[in-house]
Design a protein around this motif. Structure first.
Motif, PDB file in Angstrom:
ATOM      1  N   GLN A 243     -21.355  16.361  30.727  1.00  0.00           N
ATOM      2  CA  GLN A 243     -21.535  17.801  30.905  1.00  0.00           C
ATOM      3  C   GLN A 243     -22.742  18.098  31.785  1.00  0.00           C
ATOM      4  O   GLN A 243     -22.679  18.925  32.702  1.00  0.00           O
ATOM      5  CB  GLN A 243     -21.702  18.490  29.544  1.00  0.00           C
ATOM      6  CG  GLN A 243     -21.875  20.008  29.657  1.00  0.00           C
ATOM      7  CD  GLN A 243     -22.006  20.677  28.313  1.00  0.00           C
ATOM      8  OE1 GLN A 243     -21.828  20.036  27.276  1.00  0.00           O
ATOM      9  NE2 GLN A 243     -22.309  21.960  28.313  1.00  0.00           N
TER      10      GLN A 243
ATOM     11  N   GLN B  73     -22.751  21.056  40.188  1.00  0.00           N
ATOM     12  CA  GLN B  73     -22.593  22.465  40.544  1.00  0.00           C
ATOM     13  C   GLN B  73     -23.879  23.016  41.160  1.00  0.00           C
ATOM     14  O   GLN B  73     -23.843  23.813  42.111  1.00  0.00           O
ATOM     15  CB  GLN B  73     -22.201  23.264  39.297  1.00  0.00           C
ATOM     16  CG  GLN B  73     -20.806  22.967  38.780  1.00  0.00           C
ATOM     17  CD  GLN B  73     -20.492  23.715  37.493  1.00  0.00           C
ATOM     18  OE1 GLN B  73     -21.352  24.396  36.939  1.00  0.00           O
ATOM     19  NE2 GLN B  73     -19.257  23.579  37.016  1.00  0.00           N
TER      20      GLN B  73
ATOM     21  N   ASN C  70     -21.920  17.304  35.382  1.00  0.00           N
ATOM     22  CA  ASN C  70     -21.100  18.331  36.011  1.00  0.00           C
ATOM     23  C   ASN C  70     -21.946  19.543  36.393  1.00  0.00           C
ATOM     24  O   ASN C  70     -21.797  20.126  37.477  1.00  0.00           O
ATOM     25  CB  ASN C  70     -19.976  18.754  35.063  1.00  0.00           C
ATOM     26  CG  ASN C  70     -19.000  19.709  35.726  1.00  0.00           C
ATOM     27  OD1 ASN C  70     -18.378  19.369  36.726  1.00  0.00           O
ATOM     28  ND2 ASN C  70     -18.865  20.903  35.160  1.00  0.00           N
ATOM     29  N   GLU C  71     -22.878  19.914  35.511  1.00  0.00           N
ATOM     30  CA  GLU C  71     -23.766  21.043  35.812  1.00  0.00           C
ATOM     31  C   GLU C  71     -24.671  20.719  36.994  1.00  0.00           C
ATOM     32  O   GLU C  71     -24.950  21.573  37.838  1.00  0.00           O
ATOM     33  CB  GLU C  71     -24.592  21.380  34.575  1.00  0.00           C
ATOM     34  CG  GLU C  71     -23.779  21.954  33.425  1.00  0.00           C
ATOM     35  CD  GLU C  71     -24.603  22.110  32.156  1.00  0.00           C
ATOM     36  OE1 GLU C  71     -25.769  21.652  32.150  1.00  0.00           O
ATOM     37  OE2 GLU C  71     -24.087  22.685  31.178  1.00  0.00           O
TER      38      GLU C  71
ATOM     39  N   THR D 262     -16.132  18.106  31.823  1.00  0.00           N
ATOM     40  CA  THR D 262     -15.682  19.495  31.774  1.00  0.00           C
ATOM     41  C   THR D 262     -14.737  19.819  32.902  1.00  0.00           C
ATOM     42  O   THR D 262     -14.023  20.813  32.855  1.00  0.00           O
ATOM     43  CB  THR D 262     -16.897  20.436  31.855  1.00  0.00           C
ATOM     44  OG1 THR D 262     -17.625  20.139  33.035  1.00  0.00           O
ATOM     45  CG2 THR D 262     -17.800  20.243  30.642  1.00  0.00           C
TER      46      THR D 262
END
Length: 648
Positions: free
Chosen positions: A184, A191, A187-188, A116
């Motif tokens: 995905q 974060q 990436n989360e 992403t």
């Protein structure tokens, strides 16, 4: 050097290799399960080893908590498992079970998947199922030539649990530790890592979870940063502990000058010593530098600092013409007996059937009070923990006199002792608990029974079994009260204390003639401590000559050290001091009888000299054996412990 085995190739952009190296691991890559097993076998038997999923995403401190804590032979967090040398065999067997029958066929090439964030990288390897090339989540297979290792670390943890070797799982709180299944999710996860300040969490966790009011609001807000400063300069908790001891001894020396400037300096230095005392534990938690030797030093030095300071105040008062040695000895006796109450109650209930399910009315009331915020702090302050106690002593030393300081200390400690003991007695009477053989053995060790009472106890076993359940604490209290009262109220050198001491030997034997499994049997050790210490105090005060009370102070300090050392050995699962040591120093009843007989046979001046000789002899024996034991345990690789000790 520890070794970390990464199962699979690290994902581009991952910091896992750098994080592991910063934690002191030599990182090795295992592209397949066969290689992982080979690498595990190649790691020297004396090293810690970790198996980590290459897809791991998380905070460095999560890895630190999961992979470097020396207290646990086996530990795990999501995506990682570690074993110390003592648990290496269990880890190897678990890996064999986790990989047994696994299909190691080469998978087909995988498509590259855009994350992403817009970057492009190979899809993360997934956990292998029984079919070659098929992932557990149904995603795309990995690159050609790669044998999937998947969630090997988690399968090892499952195998360990199935074998009965359940790894320790640290509480990570807000820290992130996860193994994403796809770009995905990765990436989360990254974060989520960025959203939590790793260092802030580490600093917060360095502070003891349950502390006193003074420490929580007046010391820890800045001592945690001092702990970090020490960690970044390579200082160890033991070095900080030693610095705290030296500072307290200097404070005691300042108090011994007897001048107002000396008293002010003593108060300031005592507070500085306490700051360092908090810092050493915070440093241990911050850097996970736990050790058996460190736990012993921390606990032992706390008592040495406080009791040395009492002696300094007494010496300073004497320089001004005020004899407060009886008050100083009384404060040490009261404080030590308070601690023995804590130790005995905790050991008696550590593994009882009611330890984890206390449904007594007293416990229910305590839970209700805990729901009201201010009562939590009020109840912690009432018991006068070390932080509040040392703050009070420091302020009163600087502003008043040693006599006033000891009066305040005795009143505060007496109230705290009454409050805590009454609550524990009520709790013991109102709940049903079956105590284990281990608890009974611990209480028997804390009783410190010598050869005289031990032989009598053997002869009284049949009689003791027929007596009511409250017999043990009742006879211990009555016998102790008899010898202390007789020593205090009859003239020095008379025969009555000797007769009372002989009765005390008999009642002490009856108190331990059967296993201490009764609801109030945990009171036996503190009653015996109060009897022995109180008798020495009463006889020394009755002698009325210079040197008797200081000599008695030294004797009680040496014996108290022996009793504290017994507690720390039990807490470290090392058992009680060796029987030869208990026999050599007579046991509590033998020492009490010896002191009483010396008082009856010698003049007051000779009695003071005899107390001094006895104090030196006991101190040498217990100190040499204690140091030998703890150093040998440390060098022998005894499991690291971290005893939070008395709330600060």
């Amino acid at each position: 050097m520890s070794t970390a085995i990464l199962t699979g190739q690290p994902v581009p952009g991952s910091s896992i290799e750098a994080d592991l190296r910063s934690l002191g691991f030599d990182v090795r890559i295992a592209p397949d399960t066969a290689t992982a097993g080979t690498l595990l076998a190649e790691v020297p038997a004396g090293q810690r080893v970790a198996v980590v999923d290459a897809r791991f995403v998380g905070h460095e401190h999560a890895l630190r908590l999961g992979l470097t804590d020396p207290r646990f032979p086996l530990a795990a967090i999501p995506g990682a498992v570690t074993a110390q040398p003592a648990a290496r065999q269990a880890l190897s067997l678990a890996m064999d079970r986790a990989t047994a029958g696994e299909d190691t066929a080469v998978s087909e090439p995988a498509a590259e998947v855009a994350e992403t964030t817009g970057t492009t990288e190979p899809a993360a390897p997934e956990a292998v199922t029984g079919d070659a090339g098929e992932t557990a989540s149904g995603g795309a297979p990995a690159h050609a030539g790669t044998t999937l290792t998947g969630d090997l670390s988690d399968r090892i943890v499952a195998a360990l649990s199935a074998d009965g070797s359940d790894p320790h799982r640290p509480d990570l709180g807000s820290l992130v530790a996860t193994v994403p299944d796809d770009p995905q999710a990765r990436n989360e996860a990254r974060q989520a890592v960025a959203a939590v300040d790793d260092e802030a969490v580490r600093l917060k966790s360095a502070v003891k979870a349950r502390d006193g009011f003074f420490t929580t609001y007046c010391i820890s807000p800045y001592s945690r940063y001092l702990a970090r400063w020490c960690a970044r300069r390579g200082l160890t908790p033991n070095q900080v502990t030693t610095a705290s001891l030296l500072t307290a001894l200097i404070a005691a020396a300042c108090a011994a000058t007897g001048t107002r400037a000396g008293f002010v300096a003593a108060g300031v230095l005592l507070l500085a010593s306490f700051v360092l005392d908090c810092t050493d534990g915070q440093l241990a938690r911050y850097s996970l530098q736990y050790s058996t030797l460190g736990a012993w030093l921390d606990a032992t030095f706390d008592r040495a600092k406080e009791y040395a300071y009492y002696a300094g105040l007494a010496l300073g008062a004497a320089r001004g013409g005020d004899d407060v040695w009886a008050l100083a000895l009384g404060a040490m006796v009261l404080q030590t007996c308070r601690h023995v109450v804590d130790f005995s109650f905790n050991e008696a209930n550590a593994d009882s059937t009611a330890a984890t399910a206390d449904t007594s009315p007293t416990a229910a009331l305590s839970s209700k009070l805990d729901s009201v915020g201010w009562t939590v702090w009020a109840r912690r302050m009432i018991v006068l923990p070390i932080g509040e106690r040392w703050a009070m002593i420091a302020v009163l030393t600087a502003l008043t006199t040693p006599r006033i300081t000891f009066y305040a200390l005795l009143i505060g400690c007496a109230f705290a002792a009454t409050y805590t003991t009454a609550g524990r007695v009520l709790r013991s009477l109102t709940r049903k608990a079956r105590r284990t053989d281990r608890a009974a053995r611990a209480l028997a060790d804390l009783a410190d029974t010598g050869p005289l009472a031990e032989r009598l106890a053997g002869a009284l076993k049949t009689t003791a079994r027929r007596l009511p359940g409250f017999t043990a604490p009742a006879v211990a209290l009555l016998g102790g009260a008899a010898v202390v009262t007789t020593a205090a109220l009859t003239g020095f050198g008379g025969p009555w204390p000797v007769l009372a001491a002989l009765l005390y030997v008999l009642t002490s034997a009856l108190a331990v003639a059967r296993p201490l499994k009764g609801s109030l049997d945990w009171l036996v050790p503190p009653f015996l401590r109060a009897a022995e210490y109180g008798t020495v105090l009463a006889l020394a005060a009755g002698a009325g000559v210079n040197g008797a009370l200081p000599a008695a102070y030294g004797l009680v300090a040496a014996v108290a050290y022996h009793h504290y050392d017994t507690v720390y050995r039990i807490r470290g699962d090392a058992g009680a001091p060796p029987p030869w040591l208990v026999r050599a120093i007579g046991g509590h009843e033998g020492r009490t009888l010896a002191v009483v007989v010396l008082a009856a046979l010698l003049t007051a001046s000779q009695f003071a000299v005899a107390l001094t000789v006895l104090a030196v002899a006991v101190a040498l024996l217990v100190l040499l054996e204690s140091i030998r034991f703890w150093v040998a345990a440390h060098r022998g690789g005894a499991p690291a412990v971290h005893d939070e000790g008395e709330p600060a």
